[in-house]
Each structure stands twice: as structure tokens, then as C-alpha cells.
Design an enzyme around this catalytic site. Structure first.
Site, mmCIF file in Angstrom:
data_model
loop_
_atom_site.group_PDB
_atom_site.id
_atom_site.type_symbol
_atom_site.label_atom_id
_atom_site.label_comp_id
_atom_site.label_asym_id
_atom_site.label_seq_id
_atom_site.Cartn_x
_atom_site.Cartn_y
_atom_site.Cartn_z
ATOM 1 N N LYS A 205 1.024 -2.021 0.083
ATOM 2 C CA LYS A 205 -0.132 -0.120 0.367
ATOM 3 C C LYS A 205 1.265 1.255 0.398
ATOM 4 O O LYS A 205 1.051 2.174 -0.711
ATOM 5 C CB LYS A 205 -0.710 -0.381 1.207
ATOM 6 C CG LYS A 205 -2.001 -1.334 0.993
ATOM 7 C CD LYS A 205 -2.602 -0.976 2.377
ATOM 8 C CE LYS A 205 -4.097 -1.780 2.000
ATOM 9 N NZ LYS A 205 -4.445 -3.533 1.724
ATOM 10 N N LYS B 127 -3.371 -0.094 8.916
ATOM 11 C CA LYS B 127 -3.627 -2.056 7.848
ATOM 12 C C LYS B 127 -3.319 -2.381 7.434
ATOM 13 O O LYS B 127 -1.711 -1.914 7.576
ATOM 14 C CB LYS B 127 -4.277 -0.804 6.656
ATOM 15 C CG LYS B 127 -5.369 -0.398 6.152
ATOM 16 C CD LYS B 127 -5.632 0.658 4.414
ATOM 17 C CE LYS B 127 -6.991 0.702 4.582
ATOM 18 N NZ LYS B 127 -7.342 1.427 3.612
ATOM 19 N N ARG C 195 -6.699 -8.148 -9.559
ATOM 20 C CA ARG C 195 -8.294 -9.343 -10.086
ATOM 21 C C ARG C 195 -9.016 -9.013 -9.894
ATOM 22 O O ARG C 195 -9.449 -7.767 -9.840
ATOM 23 C CB ARG C 195 -7.309 -9.857 -8.616
ATOM 24 C CG ARG C 195 -8.299 -9.208 -7.189
ATOM 25 C CD ARG C 195 -8.503 -10.221 -5.886
ATOM 26 N NE ARG C 195 -8.661 -9.879 -4.661
ATOM 27 C CZ ARG C 195 -10.123 -8.994 -4.541
ATOM 28 N NH1 ARG C 195 -10.648 -9.343 -5.423
ATOM 29 N NH2 ARG C 195 -9.722 -9.036 -3.161
#
Length: 658
Positions: A99, A141, A275
Site C-alpha cells: 500500500k 492497515k 484481480r
């Protein structure tokens, strides 16, 4: 596999021992077992999967939605071994999977990003300092996260370290990497994501946005396309920003660029899923495309089938995720058998994306999703009506599901108005979780009628097979040995016993009395396909419901709702002692003990953490149900515990006082 069949392409399934009898194995042209149920030994075992690809002479691997679908190493291994990975290049997975890297790339490409810390220093103190600088609330996160795993919100400095530790543990388990980033938490944001597609010829397009704001545990449960209330101008800017993001990493194949959007429709890049998404069918419905077909074509070197101008948005689509979970128990997932499963009929505008059939087991080893129900209509209101109508026809018996909750959610006035955001469920908690009311007496009478008519069916069947036509056991009129014209039925409405006095009338109807109310009842059981329906008249009001009687429970599914009526089990047959939870803590579900915080002799207060369990891809903290002294810890770290197993026992109060 459906798309592959349509295109004339053979498909090969891999499966773990837990999935030996699963639907995907039955659908495939060939299937190979790759190991025991734990995913580390099967679905995450790269070498085993590549070995199957070689043995079956497969040219390509489609990684699905989870497990290895965003794994750089796996994409790289496929390339090295000359097998096409149906996804983007490994470099794009790497850059967008971390990220911190993805934020830097997006910022450089001119895509708006949220303020945060994405640095190398992972010390508690450094992360805490940055959280203080950014300002609470902050989102913690996992750098390699996805699917809501390794993600926690800290509302204050006081809870920061606890939330950080929990996020790290979950991230380590899910991604084998506990590096964290800290971001400003935008209050009540919308989660809006854009479907993008790239090919090997440098082309990239967007297929409009999906709104996936309504979530629990940071996971989506209802998604829709397009986003409600989003203007064509904002839609264009979202799409163009997403294409910029895809081109910045030379993206190939299907991908999703996720944005958070504030109440003024300003949007900020959150992450990119490299994806196909679970919710891709809503995009297919509004664009008339098959994104899996696009994936296969692009992986084979073809250009994207349509240009940006040719991709048209038509109508509105919803997807509801049907989960094996208990919304009334904090959405606790649960495994179990699908004893009865019936669905709305599928057609061009109703899709049922599922991997299970009646009789299958929802396994404790994997995600608790049972199905995705996808509907399309000309506009949002019509699509929402269709969604609710279809949810009423989705009937499951055998385990807890979120279907009633989805009905409650999709019927909420604020949801109907399109006022959605990620805090929707907590904000409207009281309306979404109304206090359970007593079942109307009319419905209790219908349950009693269903039970009597089912008995009648069985006695009629017995009479037809019996040589003794005059046996009193082959009589279904109520006139049996030692049975008079009136009988008393005791039914359970939740915890409450409801007594129904039933009188058999000569004409085949019944008089039923509950307390001081009397009802005239008649009806019949109809068989339609594999299902039984109860058509009943209660004081002249006729209705029809699906009837399922299993495990001492009568289930009635009406067009406007459902009812679950129990048959009391004698105390001596009751398996679970009601006192079990008072003397300690029990496992809420079958799972693995990940961490134990207490030992015999420890004093604990109510709510103190006792241990952490991992089940169905989730971490659950087991807390002390009362204050007391630990007598015994029954499970060590790494052990498997069954549902209702006593995990921790407390000293009894007399022993404590001594």
C-alpha cells in the site's frame, strides 16, 4: 468454468480434502486433490498447483478471487514455468499490493490520495507518533492487506496499541507480513470502486463504478452499480483517475481501483485490487459484458474487446452476499450443513453465483460466503424491489444466515434513498436490529397445521404400505386409540412455550385455541418440485408458505417474511447444559486457538481477553463472561476446539472465597 465451457476451453480444478465433493470439482473437466484442508497445505501451496498444471498440460491458471490471486511470487513462478497467469504482471501486483508503494505511484501519477504514514520504521512508538500527527480516528492497515484482513480503526491514543497488535497478528496469519500503514480515517465515507481493464497492447478502459459502502467487519455485503447519486461528471473523473492508476503500473487484465468518497463527492485513492473482484457481476449486468471472457481473451494476447466509447451503462444492478453467519451475534460466522436450500429461479436478470448445493457443508476452513445474489432492472428502485423479492425466495435451513438482515438493510428508507456510507450499519443499528416481537398467533396456528398435515402425510404413506388397513396407527383423523377429538400441541416461539388446543372437525378443518383466541383453520400441503408448500386458511384469510420441518423445528417461508417455530425437547434429551457458560468461557464456533492470555490461578475481570481463536479466516477474541479466578485452561495454542467446547473454566465461588 461456465465461461470456459461457453468458449470451448477445458477447465481443471484443484481442491483440498475438505472440498472433495464440492460443486467446482463436479463442474470441472478434470480435478486434482492438492492436500489437506488447511489452506497453507493446499490452496496456498504454489508448487502443488504448478505440478497439477504440468500434469494436466494446462496452459494457464486462473487464480480466482482469494488465496494466490494477488501473490507476486506465484505470478512470477507461473511466468518462469511457461504457464500464463490470468492476471496482471507480477510487477503490478507487487507495486499495488504494497500500500505504501501504491500511494507513492498514485500520487506521482496525479491520482488524489489520503494523508497517511507508509514508512519503513515499524516501531510501536513511530507508528503511534504518526497517528498523533495525522489525528484520530486513524485506520491501521496491513501493508499487504485485502478483504478487510489486518485492518483496525483506532479512535483514540488509548486504544491504539491494542488495535495495532490485533491487526499485526491477523496480517501475519493472512499475508505472512505484519508491516502496517496508518491513514487518516475519513468519517462516514463512501467506498466507491472502478472496474478497469488493460491489455498487452497498452490499452486501458474503465467499466464504470460500483458502490460497496455498506459493510460489516470492513467487508462488503451489498454492492451496486452504478453508484447512487453520482453525476456523469464525477463518474467520468472517477473512471479517468482509475485508468491513470492502471496505466501507471502497465496494468493487464481485470483490476479494481478503490476510492473513498466524502459527502461532497471528493474522492481519494485507497488501494488497487489486482484481480477480479467478488462483486464483478454487477458491472457485467450494467455493461452487458463477461469479464472472465475478457480475462481469457486478454491473457491469450488479444486486445480489449470494446473501446471506451463502446462501453455503455444501462440500468442498475445489486449484489447481496449471502453468508453463513449470525447478524444478531455480531455477524459471527458459522459452519454447518445446508439441510434445505432453495433459491429464486435464475434468468437473464437474476444471477445466483454459488459454489454449494443442498446437502453440502459450509466448511469451517474457508470463507463463510454461501452465494451472491445478483439482480438487474431498468433503474435503481426497480432493481431494489427485485432484490428484495428474490431474497424472500432464498430459503436456507441448517445454519444461521444473514438473509433476514439483508432484507432489513435493503428495505431501510435511507438505503432506498441511496444515502449509503461505510458507517451505515452502526448508524442505523436500532432499526436494522429491531427487538424480536412475539410470533402472531395466526402464524403459530399455521405452524401447528403444517405439523398436523405432515403427520397426516406420513400416516397416509404408512397406511398405503401397511397390510393392516385397520391399524389405529394408520389413522390420521384424530380418532386413534386413547386419542380424543382434541389434542394439545406445545410449540416454542423463541424461549416461550405456546400451547395450542386443536379440535378436529368432521369436514377436515380444525378449530385451534391459543389463550382466549379461537381460530378456524383449514389447508393442505402441496408438493412443487422438491419443496413442500402449506396453503392455509386462517379465519377466512388464505395464504401460501414454503414448509420445512427439520430437527424439531418448523420453518415457514412467506412472501413477506419467515417464521421459525420450535418443538420443545424434553429436558433429559437436551444435550447442552445451560450452566456451561456460567462456569467458564465456551468456544463460539469451531476453530484453532491462536493465542492464550491466561493460566490457572489468574484473576480476571469481566470482559478481559482470555484467548484468541481463528475460524473461517477471522480472528475472534474470547473474553471473560464474569470476574473470577481461572481454574483451568483446556486448550493450548495451536489446538483445535469444537463449537461449545469449554475453553476456560472458572473456580466456583465457594472455592474462591476460601
Amino acid at each position: 468454468m461456465r465461461t470456459a465451457k461457453k468458449m470451448g476451453v477445458k477447465s481443471v480444478a484443484v481442491y483440498s480434502e475438505a472440498d472433495r465433493n464440492s460443486m467446482h470439482v463436479a463442474m470441472a473437466d478434470e480435478a486434482y486433490c492438492i492436500g489437506p484442508p488447511p489452506s497453507q497445505q493446499s490452496y496456498l501451496a504454489m508448487e502443488k498447483i504448478l505440478q497439477v498444471a504440468k500434469v494436466s498440460a494446462a496452459q494457464a491458471i486462473h487464480p480466482g478471487y482469494g488465496f494466490l490471486s494477488e501473490n507476486t511470487e506465484f505470478a512470477e513462478l507461473c511466468k518462469q514455468q511457461g504457464i500464463i497467469f490470468i492476471g496482471p504482471p507480477s510487477s503490478a501486483i507487487r507495486d499495488m499490493g504494497i500500500k505504501s508503494t501504491s500511494k507513492a505511484i498514485m500520487s506521482a501519477a496525479g491520482v488524489p490520495v489520503v494523508e497517511g504514514y507508509h514508512g519503513e520504521d515499524q516501531s510501536d512508538e513511530c507508528l503511534k507518533d504518526h497517528a498523533r500527527r495525522i489525528g484520530y480516528p486513524v485506520m491501521i492497515k496491513a501493508v499487504r492487506g485485502g478483504g478487510g484482513k489486518g485492518m483496525r480503526i483506532a479512535h483514540s491514543e488509548k486504544e491504539f496499541l491494542d488495535q495495532l497488535e490485533s491487526a499485526r497478528r491477523e496480517a501475519k496469519k493472512s499475508f505472512n507480513d505484519d508491516a502496517m500503514l496508518i491513514e487518516k480515517f475519513v468519517d462516514n465515507p463512501r467506498h466507491v470502486e472502478v472496474q478497469v481493464f488493460g491489455d498487452q497492447h497498452g490499452n486501458a478502459v474503465y467499466l464504470f463504478e460500483r458502490d460497496c459502502s455498506v459493510q460489516r467487519r470492513h467487508q462488503k455485503i451489498i454492492e451496486e452499480a452504478p453508484g447512487p447519486g453520482i453525476s456523469p461528471e464525477v463518474r467520468r473523473r472517477l473512471g479517468e483517475a482509475a485508468v491513470k492508476a492502471a496505466k501507471a503500473v502497465n496494468y493487464v487484465g481485470a483490476g479494481t481501483v478503490e476510492f473513498i468518497m466524502d459527502s461532497q463527492h471528493n474522492f481519494y485513492f485507497m488501494e488497487m485490487n489486482t484481480r477480479l473482484q467478488v462483486e464483478h457481476p454487477v458491472t457485467e449486468m450494467i455493461t452487458g459484458t463477461d469479464l472472465v471472457e475478457w480475462q481469457l481473451r486478454v491473457a491469450a494476447g488479444e486486445k480489449i474487446p470494446l473501446t471506451q466509447e463502446e462501453i455503455l451503462l444501462q440500468g442498475h444492478a445489486f449484489e447481496a452476499r449471502i453468508y453463513a453467519e449470525d447478524p444478531n451475534n455480531n455477524f459471527m460466522p458459522g459452519a454447518g450443513p445446508l439441510l434445505h436450500l432453495s433459491t429464486p429461479p435464475a434468468d437473464r436478470f437474476t444471477r445466483i453465483e454459488t459454489g454449494v448445493r443442498q446437502g453440502d457443508e459450509v466448511s469451517v476452513h474457508y470463507d463463510p460466503m454461501i452465494a451472491k445474489l445478483v439482480v438487474w432492472a431498468e433503474d435503481r428502485q426497480a432493481a431494489l424491489r427485485k432484490l428484495r423479492y428474490s431474497l424472500h425466495q432464498y430459503n436456507i435451513v441448517g445454519l444461521s444466515t444473514n438473509i433476514d438482515f439483508l432484507l432489513s438493510l435493503s428495505g431501510h428508507p435511507q438505503f432506498e434513498a441511496g444515502n449509503v456510507h461505510t458507517n451505515f450499519i452502526p448508524q442505523h443499528h436500532d432499526e436494522l436490529f429491531p427487538t424480536k416481537k412475539a410470533t402472531p398467533h395466526e402464524v403459530m396456528c399455521q405452524a401447528a397445521l403444517g405439523l398436523i398435515l405432515k403427520e397426516k402425510m406420513l400416516t397416509d404413506a404408512f397406511r398405503d404400505q401397511s397390510d393392516d388397513k385397520f391399524s389405529p396407527f394408520a389413522s390420521s383423523t384424530g380418532r386413534r386409540i386413547n386419542i380424543c377429538y382434541t389434542r394439545k400441541l406445545s410449540l416454542l416461539d423463541g424461549e416461550n412455550i405456546v400451547d395450542v388446543a386443536v379440535s378436529y372437525n368432521q369436514d377436515g378443518s380444525y378449530k385451534m385455541q391459543i389463550q382466549d383466541e379461537t381460530f378456524l383453520i383449514s389447508g393442505e400441503i402441496l408438493k412443487e418440485g422438491d419443496s413442500l408448500y402449506l396453503r392455509s386458511s386462517v379465519n377466512g384469510t388464505v395464504s401460501k408458505s414454503k414448509l420445512v420441518i427439520l430437527d424439531n423445528t418448523i420453518y415457514l417461508f412467506f412472501p413477506e417474511g419467515s417464521a421459525q417455530i420450535g418443538l420443545p425437547v424434553p429436558k433429559y434429551l437436551s444435550a447442552v447444559s445451560s450452566g456451561a457458560e456460567q462456569s467458564g468461557a465456551v468456544a463460539p464456533m469451531t476453530g484453532t486457538v491462536e493465542k492464550v492470555f491466561v493460566k490457572a490461578g489468574d484473576k480476571v475481570q469481566i470482559g478481559d481477553p482470555l484467548m484468541v481463536m481463528i475460524a473461517m479466516k477471522m480472528e475472534h477474541t474470547i473474553r471473560a463472561p464474569k470476574a473470577g479466578v481461572i481454574k483451568k485452561v483446556n486448550f493450548q495454542e495451536g489446538a483445535q476446539a469444537n463449537r461449545h467446547a469449554p475453553l476456560v473454566e472458572f473456580m466456583d465461588e465457594e472455592a474462591e472465597s476460601k
